[in-house]
Design an enzyme around this catalytic site. Sequence first.
Site, mmCIF file in Angstrom:
data_model
loop_
_atom_site.group_PDB
_atom_site.id
_atom_site.type_symbol
_atom_site.label_atom_id
_atom_site.label_comp_id
_atom_site.label_asym_id
_atom_site.label_seq_id
_atom_site.Cartn_x
_atom_site.Cartn_y
_atom_site.Cartn_z
ATOM 1 N N GLN A 197 3.037 10.691 2.912
ATOM 2 C CA GLN A 197 2.557 10.027 1.690
ATOM 3 C C GLN A 197 1.048 9.857 1.787
ATOM 4 O O GLN A 197 0.556 9.125 2.659
ATOM 5 C CB GLN A 197 3.246 8.656 1.608
ATOM 6 N N SER A 219 -3.197 5.947 0.714
ATOM 7 C CA SER A 219 -4.291 5.091 1.188
ATOM 8 C C SER A 219 -5.535 5.893 1.544
ATOM 9 O O SER A 219 -5.449 7.008 2.044
ATOM 10 C CB SER A 219 -3.861 4.317 2.443
ATOM 11 N N GLU A 267 9.708 3.013 -1.473
ATOM 12 C CA GLU A 267 9.238 2.793 -0.102
ATOM 13 C C GLU A 267 9.614 1.393 0.367
ATOM 14 O O GLU A 267 10.079 1.193 1.480
ATOM 15 C CB GLU A 267 7.711 2.968 -0.048
ATOM 16 N N GLU A 296 0.919 -10.133 1.902
ATOM 17 C CA GLU A 296 0.201 -10.862 0.832
ATOM 18 C C GLU A 296 0.450 -10.172 -0.515
ATOM 19 O O GLU A 296 0.687 -10.826 -1.533
ATOM 20 C CB GLU A 296 -1.312 -10.906 1.122
#
Length: 407
Positions: free
Chosen positions: A118, A121, A236, A376
């Site tokens: 994947q 990022s 995911e 978070e």
Amino acid sequence: MAEYNEMSDEVLRERTRALLEEAHPEKCDSVTFRRAQYEHGLAWVHFPEGYGGLGLNPRMNVVVYDEITKHSKVVHHDPGEAIIGIGMGAPVVLTYGTDEMKKRLLPKIFSGEEIWCQLFSEPGAGSDVAGLATSAVRDGDDWILNGQKVWTTLAHISRWGMLIARTDPDVPKHDGLSYFILDMRAPGVEIRPLYQITGEAEFNEVFMTDVRIPNSHMLGKEGQGWRVAITTLMNERVAIGGGGSKKKGGGSAPLIKLWKDRKPGARSAAQEAILRDKVTRCYIENELLRMTSQRARAAQKSGNPGPEGSVSKLAHAESLKRMWEVAMDVMGSDALAFEHGYELRRSTPGIDTPRGLAKYQFLRSRANSIEGGTSEIMRNILGERVLGLPGEPRVDKTVPWKDVPRS
Ligand SMILES: Cc1cc2nc3c(=O)[nH]c(=O)nc-3n(C[C@H](O)[C@H](O)[C@H](O)COP(=O)(O)OP(=O)(O)OC[C@H]3O[C@@H](n4cnc5c(N)ncnc54)[C@H](O)[C@@H]3O)c2cc1C
């Protein structure tokens, strides 16, 4: 609510026995068996017929598993390295791919013959992945890719990558993205390992310099990349958070084993009592996690999961970190030494002693609350999209991406 085909458990069991007559896990290797499983529509029974499924309710996958284990001591589970392809690649190809793509890609995802990664990022875009900078510029029937991805798990052994790139910098960040399937062997793709605190390099940096990618490898339409990416991310989170499925605190079994094998007399009675309490809490938490995952799955109303998948991802990540910390406490000062034979290596399955496993997992579990979205971010998603709380201020949402200040 998704429409599923009707089939009784008994008919599904009969079909599974027919598979076992043709290919038995004890008599053939994993690839051969899983190819046959796909052909029989028993790979993922909730997928449509012709794509490894039978269009059944996803809960019926367990019936197939149960029948296989009844008749075979060997089970060819999902290959560990196929996790991204199976957990994320397959649902996204099924949802957005052309018929040709589905026929070409799905069988080899399931058999484990083709590994997927994947490519989301980037150094400047992790939690805020929609702000990414890798560009794709149209050139005839192709797109030309330039940019850098980071933390790309399994890129070093992948055949295909799910990639989001910016195809229009003049519109707000979410609107200018498109989603591609990248051939990881294409000229201009360079993969460099990144080493983790565990000593392994399961992830990588991926550099793309003038990489050509055919327009036919786009999933969804130009500019719809964010929508496709959300499908990937939701799957995911369910794939990562799906742990703890074994009953009776199964996920905490390695900890319980360490506890039973602990050295006698190493601690005072009071210390033992505190530690026993912590171990018991981990067991209970694992049970809660198992039931929470089940509830999140039951809440899944259509083929692809919604934001509720973040419940199990968050709970799983935080609980694993706590559990492996307790494992360190149980081992005491022994936990500080690496096991004999621990070496720098690329990702390999299994560390074969309970103590070695715990030491490895203690380090590895730091990543659980980062990969697939941090805890978070999971709390933000749950707060805003599940509980309906007010959203965070987002000042760049309507600004063209090229005008958003970045470092
Ligand atoms: C083991 C591992 C495997 C990975 N594999 C892949 C992969 O295969 N493919 C891929 O694309 N990526 C992968 N990643 C990357 C992962 O998705 C990102 O690391 C993650 O999304 C966080 O992004 P970041 O590292 O840029 O941190 P940042 O986004 O810079 O966050 C830094 C800190 O700020 C906090 N933060 C950021 N924004 C907010 C906010 N709005 N509200 C509250 N807190 C906030 C974060 O929680 C974090 O604590 C992997 C990561 C790990 C650790």
